[in-house]
Design a protein around this motif. Sequence first.
Motif, mmCIF file in Angstrom:
data_model
loop_
_atom_site.group_PDB
_atom_site.id
_atom_site.type_symbol
_atom_site.label_atom_id
_atom_site.label_comp_id
_atom_site.label_asym_id
_atom_site.label_seq_id
_atom_site.Cartn_x
_atom_site.Cartn_y
_atom_site.Cartn_z
ATOM 1 N N ASP A 103 1.022 -1.152 -0.042
ATOM 2 C CA ASP A 103 -0.198 0.101 0.164
ATOM 3 C C ASP A 103 0.932 1.221 0.095
ATOM 4 O OD1 ASP A 103 -2.311 1.309 -0.028
ATOM 5 O OD2 ASP A 103 -2.838 1.208 2.218
ATOM 6 N N TRP A 154 -10.366 4.302 1.165
ATOM 7 C CA TRP A 154 -9.199 3.409 1.149
ATOM 8 C C TRP A 154 -9.333 2.342 0.491
ATOM 9 C CZ3 TRP A 154 -8.797 -1.255 3.611
ATOM 10 C CH2 TRP A 154 -7.539 -1.774 3.930
ATOM 11 N N TYR A 191 -7.426 0.879 -2.800
ATOM 12 C CA TYR A 191 -6.381 -0.068 -2.590
ATOM 13 C C TYR A 191 -6.711 -1.141 -3.671
ATOM 14 C CZ TYR A 191 -3.080 -3.032 0.006
ATOM 15 O OH TYR A 191 -2.005 -3.819 0.503
#
Length: 653
Positions: free
Chosen positions: A390, A462, A466
Amino acid sequence: MSAALVVVGAGPRGTGVLERIAANAPELLPADRPLHIHLVDPHPPGGGRIWRHEQSPLLRMNSMAEDVTMFTDERSTLDGPVRPGPSLAEWAARPEEFAPYREIADPALRAELHTLAPTDFPTRRAQSAYLDWVFRRAVADLPPHITVTVHRDTARRIDGPADGPQLVHLSDRVLTADHVLLTLGHLDSTPDPRYAADAAFAARHGRFHLPPAHSADVAAELEHIAPGEHTVLRGFGLAFVDLVSLLTEGRGGRFEEAADGGLVYRPSGREPVVHVGSRRGVPYHSKTGYRLVGPPPPFPRYFDATAVDALLDRPGALELRRDAWPLMAKEIAFGHYHELFHAHPGRTALPWAEFLDGLDAHPWASPELGALVERAVPDPADRLDLERLDHPLAGLELGSAEELQRYLRRYIAEDADRRVDPAHSADLGAFLALLSLFGQLPRILASGRLTARSVGEEVDEWFFGYFSYLASGPPGFRLRQLLALSEAGVVRFLGAGVRVERDERTGSWLASGATVPGRTVTATALVEAYLPKHVLARTRDPLLRELHRDGRIVEEVVSDPEHTHRSGLLTIRPRDGRVLDPALGGEPHPRRTALGPHTSVRAAAAFARPRTDSPGFRQNDAAARALLDALAGVGAAEVTVAEAAEAEVVAAV
């Protein structure tokens, strides 16, 4: 007495629901209840706007041809019947075997389809041809008492009571329907206010600024960027890949094979100088170019229905990262290590059964699990590090721009090599596990148990970001091309934590990144290299705009005492897609349904992979069955002769 259904949006989602109507109609719609379906879309049915044929042949899919299907199969779990059909690869290999056959008119596209391998990444034009055929097959599969009319037009307004016929206003006619289905696909909004300052700056100084846009729609606008002009592309995902292709090959440059097997870019002289950066500072991981070497992992193991039941039985509010992610991450790890241990046992130091016992026993991110992985997998390069993935440049500081270019070229080359080398097939195991999460994730999202902050920051911002970064990247050859563009000096990297500021004195943008502290690049064009996010309050779709203005649809708002998150999505009832109507006290409208990326039922993939039990198929099937149940019982609206005469009536294909 006939019934009428108006489907607004005839792209892949509308076509998918039509296929499910054809599959379910023999069971749910009696032959003495004729149904007429109006399909409304200004673009050709099947592909719709995003997948229309009329776009640059440089633009490609980011899925292999064998990984794209519009048809259910033996793995599909749905209430309606399974109707198998070919994947894009199978259809392209022998299109004349699949009725209704129609030869492709474009000779270049015919040639592409003739040579398309299952592991090739097709052009979007190839997908357009496949979707055109899927649409024609869906129409051909309808029983005789269901007919279809295509209106190449835009729906502008819907009127009508909840308990009566709906009036759908087009440019020059009104369609009367018993039910309206909105499958509008990817839509545009007016630019987010955060881009207003840069737009005003560009106007004030005669510079070029492009807000997020669909690449196929902005090829002409990119011509305003002059050859050699220093241009910042903010964003390093799929939009960047498309845009840089249009700015390089699209301007006459070409790639040639080098003696060492790599690529060399031969500029045309018309390219700008492209400076690219993002939060992570690296491109999306490309798709793998191989299949699993070992047996398929038996998903799900940790993030299954029982585990989600237990989560939802907990008292109090939930958070994705705290409560669900440990199970989701273990599922990804299971996919990764299942493939590593079964396909490459020489790189492991424990029997699979012993490792799996430990994986079962220890919580995610625990010291015990970390120690188990270190003991079982000697090479750190074979271990799954989701946090490092990440934040690949976290903590990295380099001394010069050239050092950054060299570092990122090595990073991209290693990533590109890894994605075509079956020795690293554990990456594909992790990818398939990541896809499998969507078997249960929608249940958590629909439960209303996540805090507002978790939905906004952890889910919408997020996790989906991702997911796209890990699983929805470009074909591998695009990374090879990016290396060649970097070596030619056409593309230059800014690094992670990119910042773009406005300099009123020079009328230029100043771009910098955290990876090379103190380095600043001056540019006179700024392109937001992101795919646009549709926001209902700022929609450019005239139909949704009117419904929103009239208080007949509502944006999804998740609120609790600590936070309020406005997603911008149209709120629907998850189980059947019924539109929630504020004028009905927030209850589902009995005659209006919506499905697709503009709605509150979130999805990750545009198309299904064969034999993965796609959630999209289940959504389409549930919606089609609910529509047919409703239409079987209404006293219906007649299709007028004028409507049929002025439209394209699809009687046979």
